[in-house]
Design an enzyme around this catalytic site. Structure first.
Site, PDB file in Angstrom:
ATOM      1  N   HIS A 142       0.529  -3.033   9.428  1.00  0.00           N
ATOM      2  CA  HIS A 142       1.962  -2.948   9.159  1.00  0.00           C
ATOM      3  C   HIS A 142       2.664  -2.240  10.308  1.00  0.00           C
ATOM      4  O   HIS A 142       2.039  -1.535  11.109  1.00  0.00           O
ATOM      5  CB  HIS A 142       2.240  -2.185   7.860  1.00  0.00           C
ATOM      6  CG  HIS A 142       1.902  -2.943   6.626  1.00  0.00           C
ATOM      7  ND1 HIS A 142       2.699  -3.957   6.136  1.00  0.00           N
ATOM      8  CD2 HIS A 142       0.841  -2.849   5.774  1.00  0.00           C
ATOM      9  CE1 HIS A 142       2.153  -4.451   5.037  1.00  0.00           C
ATOM     10  NE2 HIS A 142       1.033  -3.798   4.802  1.00  0.00           N
ATOM     11  N   HIS A 163       0.835  -1.200   0.000  1.00  0.00           N
ATOM     12  CA  HIS A 163       0.000   0.000   0.000  1.00  0.00           C
ATOM     13  C   HIS A 163       0.876   1.260   0.000  1.00  0.00           C
ATOM     14  O   HIS A 163       0.638   2.204  -0.758  1.00  0.00           O
ATOM     15  CB  HIS A 163      -0.902   0.028   1.242  1.00  0.00           C
ATOM     16  CG  HIS A 163      -2.199  -0.695   1.084  1.00  0.00           C
ATOM     17  ND1 HIS A 163      -2.278  -2.070   1.083  1.00  0.00           N
ATOM     18  CD2 HIS A 163      -3.471  -0.243   0.937  1.00  0.00           C
ATOM     19  CE1 HIS A 163      -3.542  -2.427   0.941  1.00  0.00           C
ATOM     20  NE2 HIS A 163      -4.296  -1.347   0.851  1.00  0.00           N
TER      21      HIS A 163
END
Length: 568
Positions: free
Chosen positions: A215, A164
Protein backbone atom coordinates in the site's frame (compact mmCIF):
# COMPACT_ATOMS: atom_id res chain seq x y z
CA UNK A 1 -25.29 -2.90 -10.05
CA UNK A 2 -24.34 -2.84 -13.65
CA UNK A 3 -25.34 -5.56 -16.13
CA UNK A 4 -22.96 -8.44 -16.24
CA UNK A 5 -20.07 -7.62 -18.55
CA UNK A 6 -17.37 -10.14 -17.74
CA UNK A 7 -15.29 -10.24 -20.89
CA UNK A 8 -13.53 -13.41 -19.86
CA UNK A 9 -16.77 -15.27 -19.36
CA UNK A 10 -18.36 -13.80 -22.46
CA UNK A 11 -15.38 -14.56 -24.64
CA UNK A 12 -15.12 -18.17 -23.52
CA UNK A 13 -18.38 -19.41 -21.96
CA UNK A 14 -18.16 -22.81 -20.32
CA UNK A 15 -20.15 -25.33 -22.40
CA UNK A 16 -22.78 -27.11 -20.36
CA UNK A 17 -21.49 -30.57 -21.25
CA UNK A 18 -17.95 -29.65 -20.21
CA UNK A 19 -18.64 -27.52 -17.15
CA UNK A 20 -17.95 -30.17 -14.54
CA UNK A 21 -14.61 -31.04 -16.08
CA UNK A 22 -13.66 -27.51 -17.00
CA UNK A 23 -10.58 -25.99 -15.50
CA UNK A 24 -11.20 -23.69 -12.56
CA UNK A 25 -8.95 -21.08 -14.10
CA UNK A 26 -9.21 -18.84 -17.16
CA UNK A 27 -7.08 -16.10 -18.62
CA UNK A 28 -8.34 -12.58 -18.00
CA UNK A 29 -7.35 -11.77 -21.58
CA UNK A 30 -7.61 -14.19 -24.47
CA UNK A 31 -4.35 -14.91 -26.25
CA UNK A 32 -5.72 -13.84 -29.62
CA UNK A 33 -7.86 -10.90 -28.51
CA UNK A 34 -7.06 -8.21 -26.00
CA UNK A 35 -9.66 -6.36 -24.01
CA UNK A 36 -11.09 -3.53 -26.10
CA UNK A 37 -10.37 -1.05 -23.34
CA UNK A 38 -6.65 -1.71 -23.59
CA UNK A 39 -6.26 -0.48 -27.16
CA UNK A 40 -6.46 3.17 -26.21
CA UNK A 41 -5.47 2.90 -22.54
CA UNK A 42 -9.02 3.85 -21.52
CA UNK A 43 -10.09 0.63 -19.83
CA UNK A 44 -11.47 2.45 -16.78
CA UNK A 45 -13.10 5.20 -18.84
CA UNK A 46 -15.09 2.49 -20.62
CA UNK A 47 -15.89 0.41 -17.54
CA UNK A 48 -16.71 3.13 -14.99
CA UNK A 49 -19.39 5.85 -14.93
CA UNK A 50 -17.91 9.29 -15.78
CA UNK A 51 -18.05 10.58 -12.19
CA UNK A 52 -16.23 7.53 -10.81
CA UNK A 53 -13.61 7.70 -13.55
CA UNK A 54 -13.12 11.43 -12.85
CA UNK A 55 -12.50 10.72 -9.14
CA UNK A 56 -10.07 7.98 -10.06
CA UNK A 57 -8.16 10.25 -12.43
CA UNK A 58 -7.75 12.84 -9.68
CA UNK A 59 -6.25 10.30 -7.27
CA UNK A 60 -4.02 8.33 -9.65
CA UNK A 61 -1.31 11.05 -9.77
CA UNK A 62 -0.95 10.79 -5.97
CA UNK A 63 -0.44 7.03 -6.19
CA UNK A 64 2.21 7.48 -8.88
CA UNK A 65 3.91 10.38 -7.14
CA UNK A 66 4.51 8.53 -3.87
CA UNK A 67 5.68 5.25 -5.44
CA UNK A 68 9.40 6.07 -5.90
CA UNK A 69 9.60 7.44 -2.35
CA UNK A 70 8.01 4.27 -0.99
CA UNK A 71 10.57 2.27 -2.96
CA UNK A 72 13.33 4.37 -1.41
CA UNK A 73 11.91 3.73 2.07
CA UNK A 74 11.75 0.01 1.39
CA UNK A 75 15.30 -0.05 -0.01
CA UNK A 76 16.75 1.78 3.01
CA UNK A 77 14.98 -0.38 5.63
CA UNK A 78 14.75 -3.90 4.21
CA UNK A 79 16.42 -6.70 6.14
CA UNK A 80 15.58 -10.43 6.23
CA UNK A 81 14.41 -10.09 9.83
CA UNK A 82 12.03 -7.21 9.07
CA UNK A 83 10.76 -9.01 5.97
CA UNK A 84 9.81 -11.97 8.14
CA UNK A 85 8.34 -9.82 10.90
CA UNK A 86 6.06 -7.69 8.73
CA UNK A 87 5.02 -10.63 6.53
CA UNK A 88 4.11 -12.60 9.66
CA UNK A 89 2.34 -9.82 11.57
CA UNK A 90 0.26 -8.88 8.52
CA UNK A 91 -1.76 -12.01 9.36
CA UNK A 92 -2.92 -10.26 12.55
CA UNK A 93 -4.85 -7.75 10.44
CA UNK A 94 -6.55 -10.22 8.10
CA UNK A 95 -10.16 -11.36 7.96
CA UNK A 96 -9.06 -14.95 8.68
CA UNK A 97 -7.43 -14.05 12.00
CA UNK A 98 -10.45 -12.13 13.27
CA UNK A 99 -12.99 -14.72 12.09
CA UNK A 100 -11.12 -17.44 14.00
CA UNK A 101 -10.70 -15.33 17.15
CA UNK A 102 -14.14 -13.71 17.33
CA UNK A 103 -16.13 -16.87 18.20
CA UNK A 104 -13.74 -17.52 21.11
CA UNK A 105 -14.70 -14.14 22.60
CA UNK A 106 -18.36 -15.20 22.64
CA UNK A 107 -17.63 -18.63 24.12
CA UNK A 108 -15.54 -17.09 26.91
CA UNK A 109 -18.29 -14.70 28.01
CA UNK A 110 -17.00 -11.51 26.35
CA UNK A 111 -20.18 -11.06 24.33
CA UNK A 112 -20.16 -7.25 24.47
CA UNK A 113 -16.60 -7.14 23.10
CA UNK A 114 -17.35 -9.84 20.52
CA UNK A 115 -20.42 -8.01 19.19
CA UNK A 116 -18.50 -4.74 18.98
CA UNK A 117 -15.67 -6.44 17.08
CA UNK A 118 -18.07 -8.10 14.64
CA UNK A 119 -19.82 -4.82 13.86
CA UNK A 120 -16.56 -2.84 13.53
CA UNK A 121 -14.78 -5.39 11.37
CA UNK A 122 -17.83 -5.96 9.19
CA UNK A 123 -18.16 -2.20 8.69
CA UNK A 124 -14.44 -1.90 7.99
CA UNK A 125 -14.36 -4.73 5.46
CA UNK A 126 -17.55 -3.54 3.77
CA UNK A 127 -16.72 0.17 3.49
CA UNK A 128 -13.06 -0.32 2.59
CA UNK A 129 -14.17 -2.83 -0.04
CA UNK A 130 -16.87 -0.40 -1.17
CA UNK A 131 -14.26 2.32 -1.75
CA UNK A 132 -11.87 -0.12 -3.41
CA UNK A 133 -14.45 -1.19 -5.99
CA UNK A 134 -15.83 2.34 -6.35
CA UNK A 135 -12.52 3.99 -7.31
CA UNK A 136 -10.53 1.00 -8.66
CA UNK A 137 -7.19 2.51 -7.64
CA UNK A 138 -4.16 0.23 -8.11
CA UNK A 139 -1.50 -0.55 -5.57
CA UNK A 140 1.81 1.31 -5.95
CA UNK A 141 3.66 -0.03 -8.98
CA UNK A 142 5.98 -3.01 -8.78
CA UNK A 143 8.75 -2.49 -9.80
CA UNK A 144 10.21 -0.40 -8.22
CA UNK A 145 8.49 -1.82 -5.12
CA UNK A 146 8.85 -5.43 -4.02
CA UNK A 147 5.69 -6.93 -2.56
CA UNK A 148 6.23 -9.03 0.55
CA UNK A 149 3.28 -11.12 1.63
CA UNK A 150 2.21 -14.53 2.91
CA UNK A 151 -1.19 -14.18 1.21
CA UNK A 152 -1.45 -15.00 -2.46
CA UNK A 153 -4.81 -13.23 -2.81
CA UNK A 154 -3.92 -9.90 -1.19
CA UNK A 155 -2.41 -8.37 -4.33
CA UNK A 156 -5.53 -9.20 -6.37
CA UNK A 157 -7.48 -6.46 -4.61
CA UNK A 158 -7.30 -2.76 -5.35
CA UNK A 159 -5.08 -0.67 -3.12
CA UNK A 160 -7.20 2.22 -1.85
CA UNK A 161 -7.93 2.20 1.04
CA UNK A 162 -5.98 -0.33 3.12
CA UNK A 163 -8.39 -2.75 4.79
CA UNK A 164 -5.55 -3.98 7.05
CA UNK A 165 -5.17 -0.43 8.36
CA UNK A 166 -8.92 -0.03 8.79
CA UNK A 167 -9.23 -3.26 10.79
CA UNK A 168 -6.16 -2.65 12.95
CA UNK A 169 -6.97 0.95 13.84
CA UNK A 170 -10.64 0.26 14.61
CA UNK A 171 -9.68 -2.58 16.97
CA UNK A 172 -6.90 -0.53 18.61
CA UNK A 173 -9.01 2.62 19.13
CA UNK A 174 -11.88 0.59 20.61
CA UNK A 175 -9.62 -1.45 22.90
CA UNK A 176 -7.65 1.57 24.12
CA UNK A 177 -10.83 3.48 24.92
CA UNK A 178 -12.25 0.50 26.78
CA UNK A 179 -9.06 0.31 28.86
CA UNK A 180 -9.16 4.03 29.58
CA UNK A 181 -12.80 3.90 30.62
CA UNK A 182 -12.08 1.36 33.37
CA UNK A 183 -8.52 1.93 34.67
CA UNK A 184 -9.55 1.14 38.24
CA UNK A 185 -10.11 -2.50 37.26
CA UNK A 186 -6.50 -3.04 36.23
CA UNK A 187 -3.14 -2.89 37.87
CA UNK A 188 -1.44 0.38 36.89
CA UNK A 189 1.38 -1.30 35.01
CA UNK A 190 -0.96 -3.76 33.30
CA UNK A 191 -3.27 -0.93 32.29
CA UNK A 192 -0.39 0.99 30.71
CA UNK A 193 1.07 -2.11 29.05
CA UNK A 194 -2.31 -2.93 27.51
CA UNK A 195 -2.59 0.51 25.94
CA UNK A 196 0.97 0.43 24.63
CA UNK A 197 0.38 -3.02 23.17
CA UNK A 198 -2.59 -1.82 21.11
CA UNK A 199 -0.75 1.33 20.00
CA UNK A 200 2.15 -0.83 18.86
CA UNK A 201 -0.22 -3.27 17.15
CA UNK A 202 -1.87 -0.55 15.07
CA UNK A 203 1.39 1.20 14.14
CA UNK A 204 3.04 -2.10 13.26
CA UNK A 205 0.22 -3.22 10.95
CA UNK A 206 -0.12 0.17 9.25
CA UNK A 207 3.59 0.74 8.73
CA UNK A 208 3.99 -2.88 7.67
CA UNK A 209 1.72 -2.27 4.68
CA UNK A 210 4.15 0.43 3.49
CA UNK A 211 7.23 -1.65 4.23
CA UNK A 212 5.83 -4.68 2.39
CA UNK A 213 5.05 -2.59 -0.70
CA UNK A 214 1.37 -3.51 -0.54
CA UNK A 215 0.00 0.00 0.00
CA UNK A 216 0.91 3.65 -0.33
CA UNK A 217 0.62 6.53 2.13
CA UNK A 218 -2.76 7.56 0.73
CA UNK A 219 -4.09 4.02 1.24
CA UNK A 220 -3.03 3.68 4.88
CA UNK A 221 -3.95 7.25 5.86
CA UNK A 222 -7.50 6.96 4.55
CA UNK A 223 -7.80 3.37 5.82
CA UNK A 224 -6.65 4.43 9.30
CA UNK A 225 -9.08 7.35 9.45
CA UNK A 226 -11.89 5.07 8.29
CA UNK A 227 -11.04 2.59 11.06
CA UNK A 228 -10.92 5.32 13.70
CA UNK A 229 -14.30 6.67 12.54
CA UNK A 230 -15.86 3.20 12.73
CA UNK A 231 -14.49 2.69 16.26
CA UNK A 232 -15.83 6.07 17.43
CA UNK A 233 -19.28 5.27 16.02
CA UNK A 234 -19.24 1.90 17.77
CA UNK A 235 -18.22 3.49 21.09
CA UNK A 236 -20.93 6.14 20.79
CA UNK A 237 -23.83 4.08 19.48
CA UNK A 238 -22.98 0.40 20.00
CA UNK A 239 -24.84 0.05 23.29
CA UNK A 240 -27.88 1.83 21.84
CA UNK A 241 -27.89 -0.58 18.88
CA UNK A 242 -27.77 -3.58 21.22
CA UNK A 243 -30.58 -2.18 23.39
CA UNK A 244 -32.70 -1.55 20.29
CA UNK A 245 -31.95 -4.99 18.85
CA UNK A 246 -32.81 -6.91 22.02
CA UNK A 247 -36.20 -5.27 22.28
CA UNK A 248 -39.09 -7.70 22.79
CA UNK A 249 -40.34 -7.45 19.23
CA UNK A 250 -38.80 -9.29 16.24
CA UNK A 251 -39.35 -6.29 13.94
CA UNK A 252 -36.02 -4.69 14.77
CA UNK A 253 -33.99 -7.75 13.84
CA UNK A 254 -35.84 -7.93 10.51
CA UNK A 255 -35.11 -4.25 9.83
CA UNK A 256 -31.41 -4.70 10.59
CA UNK A 257 -31.23 -7.75 8.30
CA UNK A 258 -32.90 -5.86 5.47
CA UNK A 259 -30.47 -2.96 5.89
CA UNK A 260 -27.53 -5.35 5.52
CA UNK A 261 -28.98 -6.85 2.33
CA UNK A 262 -29.65 -3.39 0.88
CA UNK A 263 -25.99 -2.51 1.47
CA UNK A 264 -25.01 -5.72 -0.31
CA UNK A 265 -27.21 -4.73 -3.23
CA UNK A 266 -25.66 -1.27 -3.67
CA UNK A 267 -22.04 -2.47 -3.50
CA UNK A 268 -20.43 -0.97 -6.64
CA UNK A 269 -19.27 -3.08 -9.57
CA UNK A 270 -15.48 -3.02 -10.05
CA UNK A 271 -13.79 -2.55 -13.42
CA UNK A 272 -11.57 -5.60 -12.83
CA UNK A 273 -12.01 -9.01 -11.25
CA UNK A 274 -11.44 -7.95 -7.62
CA UNK A 275 -12.36 -10.20 -4.66
CA UNK A 276 -13.42 -7.30 -2.38
CA UNK A 277 -17.10 -8.09 -2.94
CA UNK A 278 -16.60 -11.67 -1.73
CA UNK A 279 -15.12 -10.51 1.58
CA UNK A 280 -17.94 -8.01 2.05
CA UNK A 281 -20.50 -10.77 1.52
CA UNK A 282 -18.81 -12.98 4.11
CA UNK A 283 -18.96 -10.31 6.79
CA UNK A 284 -22.48 -9.27 5.81
CA UNK A 285 -23.59 -12.85 6.36
CA UNK A 286 -21.73 -12.93 9.67
CA UNK A 287 -23.53 -9.81 10.93
CA UNK A 288 -26.92 -11.29 10.00
CA UNK A 289 -26.14 -14.60 11.69
CA UNK A 290 -24.69 -13.02 14.84
CA UNK A 291 -27.63 -10.69 15.36
CA UNK A 292 -30.36 -13.24 14.64
CA UNK A 293 -28.59 -15.79 16.84
CA UNK A 294 -28.03 -13.34 19.69
CA UNK A 295 -31.64 -12.12 19.59
CA UNK A 296 -32.97 -15.68 19.82
CA UNK A 297 -30.32 -16.97 22.27
CA UNK A 298 -31.24 -14.22 24.73
CA UNK A 299 -34.74 -15.76 24.87
CA UNK A 300 -33.75 -19.42 25.28
CA UNK A 301 -32.95 -19.25 28.99
CA UNK A 302 -29.41 -20.53 28.42
CA UNK A 303 -27.99 -17.01 28.26
CA UNK A 304 -27.36 -14.46 31.01
CA UNK A 305 -27.99 -10.71 30.76
CA UNK A 306 -24.67 -9.42 32.10
CA UNK A 307 -22.93 -7.45 30.72
CA UNK A 308 -25.49 -7.55 27.90
CA UNK A 309 -28.32 -9.94 26.92
CA UNK A 310 -27.25 -13.14 25.08
CA UNK A 311 -23.99 -13.45 27.07
CA UNK A 312 -22.64 -17.02 27.25
CA UNK A 313 -22.19 -18.16 30.89
CA UNK A 314 -18.47 -18.66 31.53
CA UNK A 315 -16.23 -18.85 34.57
CA UNK A 316 -12.73 -20.25 34.17
CA UNK A 317 -12.39 -21.28 37.82
CA UNK A 318 -15.63 -23.25 37.67
CA UNK A 319 -15.03 -24.90 34.30
CA UNK A 320 -11.30 -25.46 34.55
CA UNK A 321 -8.71 -24.81 31.87
CA UNK A 322 -9.07 -28.23 30.24
CA UNK A 323 -12.83 -27.91 29.73
CA UNK A 324 -12.45 -24.33 28.49
CA UNK A 325 -9.89 -25.41 25.88
CA UNK A 326 -11.99 -28.44 24.92
CA UNK A 327 -15.09 -26.37 24.21
CA UNK A 328 -13.06 -23.99 22.06
CA UNK A 329 -11.66 -26.93 20.09
CA UNK A 330 -15.12 -28.47 19.67
CA UNK A 331 -16.60 -25.15 18.59
CA UNK A 332 -13.91 -24.53 15.96
CA UNK A 333 -14.29 -28.06 14.55
CA UNK A 334 -18.06 -27.61 14.25
CA UNK A 335 -17.58 -24.34 12.36
CA UNK A 336 -15.24 -25.98 9.86
CA UNK A 337 -17.60 -28.96 9.46
CA UNK A 338 -20.48 -26.56 8.81
CA UNK A 339 -18.48 -24.74 6.17
CA UNK A 340 -17.37 -27.93 4.41
CA UNK A 341 -20.77 -29.64 4.33
CA UNK A 342 -22.94 -26.65 3.52
CA UNK A 343 -20.68 -25.41 0.75
CA UNK A 344 -20.93 -28.64 -1.25
CA UNK A 345 -24.64 -28.95 -0.49
CA UNK A 346 -25.48 -25.43 -1.66
CA UNK A 347 -23.39 -25.86 -4.80
CA UNK A 348 -25.71 -28.76 -5.70
CA UNK A 349 -28.99 -27.13 -4.68
CA UNK A 350 -28.62 -23.55 -5.87
CA UNK A 351 -27.68 -23.80 -9.60
CA UNK A 352 -31.09 -25.22 -10.72
CA UNK A 353 -32.85 -22.54 -8.67
CA UNK A 354 -30.68 -19.83 -10.19
CA UNK A 355 -31.49 -21.08 -13.70
CA UNK A 356 -35.21 -20.75 -12.96
CA UNK A 357 -34.67 -17.22 -11.66
CA UNK A 358 -32.62 -16.38 -14.75
CA UNK A 359 -35.38 -17.65 -17.05
CA UNK A 360 -37.89 -15.50 -15.17
CA UNK A 361 -35.46 -12.53 -15.37
CA UNK A 362 -35.40 -12.31 -11.59
CA UNK A 363 -31.68 -12.91 -11.17
CA UNK A 364 -29.27 -10.16 -10.13
CA UNK A 365 -26.12 -10.78 -12.19
CA UNK A 366 -22.77 -9.31 -11.20
CA UNK A 367 -19.75 -8.73 -13.34
CA UNK A 368 -17.12 -11.49 -13.33
CA UNK A 369 -19.60 -14.12 -12.09
CA UNK A 370 -20.74 -16.84 -14.51
CA UNK A 371 -24.52 -17.19 -14.82
CA UNK A 372 -26.02 -20.57 -13.92
CA UNK A 373 -27.28 -21.09 -17.48
CA UNK A 374 -23.66 -21.37 -18.67
CA UNK A 375 -22.68 -24.35 -16.48
CA UNK A 376 -24.23 -27.57 -15.24
CA UNK A 377 -22.31 -28.00 -11.99
CA UNK A 378 -19.75 -26.23 -9.85
CA UNK A 379 -16.40 -28.04 -9.72
CA UNK A 380 -14.35 -28.33 -6.56
CA UNK A 381 -12.95 -24.87 -5.91
CA UNK A 382 -9.53 -24.51 -4.33
CA UNK A 383 -8.41 -21.33 -2.61
CA UNK A 384 -11.83 -19.74 -3.08
CA UNK A 385 -12.22 -18.28 0.39
CA UNK A 386 -10.11 -15.46 1.79
CA UNK A 387 -11.91 -15.39 5.15
CA UNK A 388 -12.08 -18.90 6.63
CA UNK A 389 -10.07 -21.40 4.55
CA UNK A 390 -11.03 -25.07 4.17
CA UNK A 391 -9.75 -27.39 6.89
CA UNK A 392 -7.45 -29.10 4.38
CA UNK A 393 -5.42 -25.89 4.09
CA UNK A 394 -4.86 -25.46 7.84
CA UNK A 395 -1.68 -27.60 8.05
CA UNK A 396 -0.12 -25.56 5.25
CA UNK A 397 -1.13 -22.29 6.91
CA UNK A 398 0.25 -23.37 10.28
CA UNK A 399 3.50 -24.40 8.60
CA UNK A 400 3.77 -20.94 7.05
CA UNK A 401 3.14 -19.30 10.41
CA UNK A 402 5.78 -21.50 12.02
CA UNK A 403 8.28 -20.56 9.32
CA UNK A 404 7.56 -16.89 8.49
CA UNK A 405 10.67 -16.65 6.32
CA UNK A 406 8.79 -18.76 3.76
CA UNK A 407 7.10 -15.67 2.44
CA UNK A 408 6.53 -14.52 -1.10
CA UNK A 409 8.53 -11.61 -2.47
CA UNK A 410 7.19 -10.71 -5.88
CA UNK A 411 8.18 -8.04 -8.36
CA UNK A 412 6.03 -7.12 -11.31
CA UNK A 413 2.29 -6.86 -12.03
CA UNK A 414 0.18 -9.42 -10.16
CA UNK A 415 -3.37 -8.47 -11.10
CA UNK A 416 -5.33 -6.95 -13.96
CA UNK A 417 -5.36 -3.62 -12.10
CA UNK A 418 -1.55 -3.77 -11.88
CA UNK A 419 -1.27 -4.54 -15.58
CA UNK A 420 -3.59 -1.73 -16.68
CA UNK A 421 -1.74 0.76 -14.45
CA UNK A 422 1.61 -0.42 -15.84
CA UNK A 423 0.38 0.10 -19.40
CA UNK A 424 -1.17 3.48 -18.59
CA UNK A 425 2.00 4.70 -16.89
CA UNK A 426 4.16 3.51 -19.80
CA UNK A 427 1.90 5.33 -22.23
CA UNK A 428 2.12 8.50 -20.14
CA UNK A 429 5.89 8.33 -19.96
CA UNK A 430 6.13 7.95 -23.72
CA UNK A 431 3.89 10.95 -24.29
CA UNK A 432 5.98 12.96 -21.85
CA UNK A 433 9.18 11.86 -23.59
CA UNK A 434 7.87 12.94 -26.99
CA UNK A 435 6.60 16.22 -25.57
CA UNK A 436 9.90 16.97 -23.84
CA UNK A 437 11.74 16.42 -27.11
CA UNK A 438 9.50 19.10 -28.62
CA UNK A 439 10.09 21.40 -25.66
CA UNK A 440 6.42 21.26 -24.60
CA UNK A 441 4.54 19.82 -21.65
CA UNK A 442 1.66 17.33 -21.95
CA UNK A 443 -1.66 19.09 -21.72
CA UNK A 444 -3.22 18.76 -18.29
CA UNK A 445 -0.15 17.09 -16.82
CA UNK A 446 -0.40 17.17 -13.00
CA UNK A 447 3.35 16.89 -12.51
CA UNK A 448 6.55 17.77 -14.31
CA UNK A 449 7.61 15.44 -17.13
CA UNK A 450 10.69 13.28 -16.81
CA UNK A 451 13.83 14.85 -18.18
CA UNK A 452 15.19 13.72 -21.54
CA UNK A 453 17.98 11.19 -21.61
CA UNK A 454 20.14 13.69 -23.54
CA UNK A 455 19.63 16.21 -20.73
CA UNK A 456 20.73 13.62 -18.19
CA UNK A 457 23.82 12.75 -20.24
CA UNK A 458 24.92 16.31 -21.09
CA UNK A 459 23.87 18.26 -18.01
CA UNK A 460 24.92 16.21 -15.03
CA UNK A 461 24.76 19.29 -12.83
CA UNK A 462 20.95 19.29 -13.00
CA UNK A 463 18.56 17.09 -11.07
CA UNK A 464 16.22 14.60 -12.74
CA UNK A 465 13.40 17.15 -12.50
CA UNK A 466 15.38 19.81 -14.35
CA UNK A 467 15.34 22.34 -11.51
CA UNK A 468 18.98 23.40 -11.85
CA UNK A 469 19.80 22.30 -8.30
CA UNK A 470 22.73 20.06 -7.51
CA UNK A 471 21.79 16.40 -7.36
CA UNK A 472 21.59 14.64 -4.02
CA UNK A 473 21.80 10.90 -3.27
CA UNK A 474 18.08 10.90 -2.44
CA UNK A 475 16.99 12.71 -5.59
CA UNK A 476 19.14 10.50 -7.81
CA UNK A 477 17.83 7.39 -6.13
CA UNK A 478 14.21 8.55 -6.49
CA UNK A 479 14.88 9.32 -10.14
CA UNK A 480 16.21 5.79 -10.64
CA UNK A 481 13.03 4.34 -9.12
CA UNK A 482 10.92 6.59 -11.37
CA UNK A 483 12.65 4.98 -14.37
CA UNK A 484 11.69 1.53 -13.09
CA UNK A 485 7.98 2.35 -12.74
CA UNK A 486 5.92 0.56 -15.35
CA UNK A 487 8.94 -1.42 -16.58
CA UNK A 488 8.91 -4.99 -15.21
CA UNK A 489 11.86 -5.83 -17.46
CA UNK A 490 14.02 -3.76 -15.07
CA UNK A 491 12.85 -5.68 -12.01
CA UNK A 492 16.15 -7.50 -11.61
CA UNK A 493 18.18 -4.30 -11.82
CA UNK A 494 19.18 -2.73 -8.52
CA UNK A 495 19.09 1.07 -8.86
CA UNK A 496 22.58 2.51 -8.42
CA UNK A 497 23.51 5.02 -5.75
CA UNK A 498 24.29 7.62 -8.41
CA UNK A 499 22.17 8.89 -11.26
CA UNK A 500 22.07 6.44 -14.16
CA UNK A 501 20.73 6.62 -17.69
CA UNK A 502 18.25 3.86 -18.31
CA UNK A 503 17.12 3.06 -21.83
CA UNK A 504 15.00 5.94 -23.04
CA UNK A 505 11.32 5.55 -23.75
CA UNK A 506 10.69 5.00 -27.43
CA UNK A 507 7.62 5.45 -29.56
CA UNK A 508 6.07 2.10 -30.45
CA UNK A 509 3.97 1.04 -33.39
CA UNK A 510 0.40 -0.18 -32.71
CA UNK A 511 1.50 -3.78 -33.33
CA UNK A 512 4.36 -3.46 -30.86
CA UNK A 513 1.99 -2.00 -28.26
CA UNK A 514 -0.45 -4.88 -28.72
CA UNK A 515 2.33 -7.45 -28.35
CA UNK A 516 3.59 -5.65 -25.26
CA UNK A 517 0.14 -5.75 -23.68
CA UNK A 518 -0.43 -9.38 -24.55
CA UNK A 519 2.92 -10.39 -23.09
CA UNK A 520 2.21 -8.48 -19.88
CA UNK A 521 -1.23 -10.00 -19.33
CA UNK A 522 -0.11 -13.52 -20.16
CA UNK A 523 2.31 -13.36 -17.22
CA UNK A 524 -0.48 -12.74 -14.71
CA UNK A 525 -1.84 -15.48 -12.47
CA UNK A 526 -4.97 -16.77 -14.12
CA UNK A 527 -8.08 -16.00 -12.01
CA UNK A 528 -10.52 -18.85 -11.59
CA UNK A 529 -14.07 -18.87 -12.89
CA UNK A 530 -16.46 -17.39 -10.33
CA UNK A 531 -20.02 -18.76 -10.25
CA UNK A 532 -23.14 -16.76 -9.48
CA UNK A 533 -24.24 -19.16 -6.73
CA UNK A 534 -21.10 -18.34 -4.73
CA UNK A 535 -22.56 -15.02 -3.54
CA UNK A 536 -25.61 -16.58 -1.86
CA UNK A 537 -23.54 -19.56 -0.74
CA UNK A 538 -21.08 -17.31 1.08
CA UNK A 539 -23.86 -15.31 2.77
CA UNK A 540 -25.61 -18.47 4.00
CA UNK A 541 -22.41 -20.14 5.20
CA UNK A 542 -21.16 -17.11 7.12
CA UNK A 543 -24.60 -16.39 8.55
CA UNK A 544 -24.45 -19.95 9.87
CA UNK A 545 -20.98 -19.36 11.30
CA UNK A 546 -22.26 -16.26 13.08
CA UNK A 547 -25.24 -18.19 14.47
CA UNK A 548 -23.01 -21.05 15.63
CA UNK A 549 -20.72 -18.59 17.41
CA UNK A 550 -23.45 -16.91 19.46
CA UNK A 551 -26.16 -19.57 19.86
CA UNK A 552 -25.56 -22.96 18.25
CA UNK A 553 -22.29 -23.89 19.95
CA UNK A 554 -23.11 -22.29 23.35
CA UNK A 555 -26.33 -24.34 23.55
CA UNK A 556 -24.41 -27.46 22.52
CA UNK A 557 -21.82 -26.80 25.22
CA UNK A 558 -24.57 -26.84 27.86
CA UNK A 559 -26.17 -30.01 26.47
CA UNK A 560 -22.97 -32.07 26.32
CA UNK A 561 -21.58 -31.04 29.69
CA UNK A 562 -19.08 -28.41 28.57
CA UNK A 563 -21.08 -25.50 29.96
CA UNK A 564 -21.86 -23.94 33.32
CA UNK A 565 -24.90 -26.13 33.95
CA UNK A 566 -27.41 -23.41 33.09
CA UNK A 567 -30.76 -24.87 31.98
CA UNK A 568 -33.62 -23.02 30.28
Amino acid sequence: MCPQHDDAAAAAPVPARDAAAASAYILPVQADRLDAGMKHHDHYAQRLPPWRNALRNRLIPLVRLETPYLALLQHKMRTPALDSYFAFTANLGTHTFFMVMLPILFWCGYTNVGRAMVHMLAAGVFWSGFLKDLLCLPRPLSPPLSRITMSGSAALEYGFPSSHSTNAVSVAVYAIQMLRSSPDQHHANLYLAGQMLFYFYAVSIVFGRLYCGMHGLLDVIVGSHLGALIAVIQLMYGERLDAWLFDDTYVNIIILTLVVFVLVRVHPEPADDCPCFDDSMAFAGTVVGVNIGAWHYARTGFAIDFPIPSTVPFDLKTLGLLVALLRIAVGVVIIFLWRATMKSTLFRILPPLFRLLEQARLNLPRAFFLNASKYTSVPTLLGDDNVIPPASELPHMLKNLAHPRKRSVSIGPQSAADAYETLAYRHRRRRESVSSLDGTLPEGSPWSPVARESDLGNEKGKTSLGTGLLPTPISSRVHSYEHMMGRPELAAITPPESDTDFASEVVQSPLEEENEKRELFNKLTKPRVRYDVEVVTKIIIYAGIGWLAVEGNPVLFQLVGLGMGVSP
